[in-house]
Design an enzyme around this catalytic site. Structure first.
Site, PDB file in Angstrom:
ATOM      1  CB  CYS A 270       9.815   0.478  -8.710  1.00  0.00           C
ATOM      2  SG  CYS A 270       9.224   2.032  -7.899  1.00  0.00           S
TER       3      CYS A 270
ATOM      4  CB  CYS B 164      10.488   5.458  -8.974  1.00  0.00           C
ATOM      5  SG  CYS B 164      11.711   4.447  -8.362  1.00  0.00           S
TER       6      CYS B 164
ATOM      7  N   GLY C 116      -2.164  14.940  20.456  1.00  0.00           N
ATOM      8  CA  GLY C 116      -1.277  16.064  19.987  1.00  0.00           C
ATOM      9  C   GLY C 116      -0.703  16.975  21.318  1.00  0.00           C
TER      10      GLY C 116
ATOM     11  CB  CYS D 299      11.536   1.142  -4.133  1.00  0.00           C
ATOM     12  SG  CYS D 299      12.147   1.481  -5.860  1.00  0.00           S
TER      13      CYS D 299
ATOM     14  CB  CYS E  89      11.036   4.802  -4.077  1.00  0.00           C
ATOM     15  SG  CYS E  89       9.680   4.359  -4.991  1.00  0.00           S
TER      16      CYS E  89
END
Lengths: 293, 258
Positions: free
Chosen positions: A244, A241, A32, A272, A266
């Site tokens: 899909c 979605c 980080g 997808c 998606c």
């Protein structure tokens, strides 16, 4: 191969790659922490992923398989160009399949399919400093990181709740890494924050214009900041979605016509497509639409 | 008041090159005591205040502070992390210009809550309730809590700055001309408020001012500075009613009578 010989492998010269690798190693050693590095000019403008490209160029080898996504999609300009770039300057194999890739360079998404050990996710970062808009002085923000003074980060979240009644930050949602450094996860939607937590993949972040590299090693704690009475939540969508039928994935709104028609699909195109190949259908997918015609 | 002082300053000097900022300042400050530092501009008041609040490092001399657990810590030997922690918990600093002490782009509530969040408060409801409480204590309407201090008048900003500093219950507050630039009626109310808060909370304070009336109202003890040196110190009433040093006599006799 003659056209490749004019470039060093993966475009950058070896000394530059060593310098960037040292920064990456330091970043991995201090999860980080933003490591300054001597960012190079790249054959693309700042803001198009110069940081991510330099990180990828420094870690890529001839055996690697590269996937590049831009807002989750493999087929947008940025993704296509960077993929073509590495195909040319490193002659590596490229793919759009998340599972097959060893290195995934991403702009602002984490793939839906969980990453596995050995994979490396390279983020393109525009502004690495999470405190930037709260404290403009870089000398001061670096000191705040050094002394772990992160009260200000919560001031931003406080302001969100005071104005909107909830934490309205939806992307670049600040996280605390391994209980120490507060980090900007790049402008990924906060939907993706939980995927960073204890991920088996190595996550590297490169900011070219800002000349910073930082890292989240595998299996590192990545905790989104919040309040006790306003805990962190990810976005939810009230419909699956349209292509899909996937639920619990991050969706993009696509405008269909100029009469207000739209659909949600998606954002991860590979995910997808995979689902559609497996026979999943949404209410607007061509296969379901056909009988109606 | 206890038998032990809160702050011990000994032979503190600050030079800017060959120029004197303040020289050889020695005093003790007891808990709950308000000390006024007066003098004309350029006399080293603000340099002294900045040295004491560790915003400036002095050229020589020492200052020790008795932290909450009773131990004496030498201010200029503490690590920066410790000093900054002290600054945002046990101390307050009220700037003359509220814009220097406030975050002008975040709401009043967040300004008050920042110190709470900095010391680890993570409950929005509680932070907000504390902010509301403090705004009312400094006479700011509760419905201004989500306004930015930019939308506040000078007097309101100054009161907000005071609330922001006092929310963590500090024991020592530094004030640099807290009423400077405010008109007299606003000044009077602010002084009233400050006096009430200082007594209620048992704060110790060091108030830098060029306004002797402010010193008279707020402080029990005062130091008169000229050219970086303390020329006279003592109980406020004594110094103002019976000034001994020629410069203090000049200062006292220069007060405009209305």
């Amino acid at each position: 191969m003659t056209d490749i010989a004019t470039y060093n492998f993966a475009y950058l010269d070896e000394q530059t790659k060593r310098m960037i690798r040292r920064a990456i190693l330091k970043g991995i050693a201090i999860p980080g922490y933003q490591v300054p590095f001597a960012s190079r000019e790249m054959p693309m403008p700042y803001g198009w992923g110069t940081g991510g490209v330099q990180v990828t160029a420094s870690i890529i080898g001839p055996d690697d398989v590269l996937k590049v996504i831009d807002q989750g999609a493999d087929d947008t300009t940025n993704a296509v160009s960077i993929r073509a770039f590495f195909k040319k300057v490193a002659n590596v194999a490229v793919t759009t399949e998340t599972a097959k890739a060893t290195i995934i360079q991403t702009r602002h998404r984490i793939p839906e399919q969980p990453l596995t050990a050995g994979q490396v996710l390279v983020f393109q970062v525009p502004i690495p400093e999470p405190l930037r808009f709260l404290e403009p002085r870089e000398t001061e923000t670096r000191k705040m990181h050094a002394l772990e003074e992160y009260g200000l980060m919560h001031v931003k979240l406080y302001e969100d709740i005071a104005r909107h009644g909830r934490i309205a930050t939806t992307y670049a949602y600040p996280v605390k890494v391994e209980g120490r450094y507060v980090m900007d996860p790049s402008p990924t939607p906060k939907f993706d924050n939980p995927k960073m937590h204890r991920s088996p993949a190595l996550q590297l972040f490169g900011a070219g214009r800002e000349k910073r590299i930082y890292a989240v090693p595998p299996f590192t704690d990545v905790v989104s900041l919040d309040f006790e009475d306003h805990p962190f939540e990810v976005q939810t969508f009230d419909q699956p979605c349209a292509l899909c039928g996937a639920e619990n994935v991050y969706l993009d709104e696509v405008i269909l016509d100029d009469h207000g028609g739209h659909m949600f699909v998606c954002s991860d195109t590979d995910h997808c497509e995979k689902r559609r190949e497996e026979g999943h259908r949404g209410h607007l997918s061509p296969e379901t639409m056909e009988p109606a015609e | 008041m206890t038998d032990e002082p809160l702050l011990r300053v000994s032979a503190l000097s600050k030079f800017y090159g060959s120029r004197v900022g303040c020289e050889n300042v020695t005093f003790d400050l007891w808990p709950g005591e308000v000390l006024a530092v007066v003098g004309e501009s350029g006399s080293g008041k603000t340099t002294l205040l900045n040295c004491l609040s560790t915003r400036l490092l002095p050229s020589s001399g020492t200052a020790s502070y008795r932290v909450r657990d009773g131990q004496w810590r030498e201010l200029y030997r503490m690590s920066e992390a410790e000093r900054r922690f002290l600054m945002r918990t046990d101390w307050g600093f009220v700037h003359q210009n509220p814009a220097d002490g406030l975050r002008m782009t975040v709401s009043a509530g967040a300004n008050v809550g920042e110190r709470l969040m900095a010391v680890g408060d993570r409950h929005y409801g509680k932070i907000r309730a504390t902010a509301v409480d403090w705004l009312s204590r400094v006479e700011i309407d509760e419905d201004r809590i989500d306004d930015e201090p930019r939308a506040f008048s000078g007097g309101m900003r100054q009161r907000l700055q005071i609330a922001r500093n006092l929310v963590t219950g500090p024991r020592l507050v530094f004030m640099d001309e807290p009423t400077g630039g405010l008109d007299v009626s606003v000044q009077a109310r602010l002084l009233d408020l400050l006096r009430g808060l200082v007594t209620d909370l048992g704060l110790a304070a060091i108030v830098v001012t060029h306004d002797l009336a402010v010193a008279r109202l707020l402080s029990q003890r005062m130091m008169v500075m000229k050219d970086g040196r303390v020329v006279e110190s003592g109980l406020t009433d004594r110094v103002l009613d019976d000034p001994r040093a020629p410069y203090t006599q000049l200062l006292v006799s220069s007060i405009l009578q209305v």
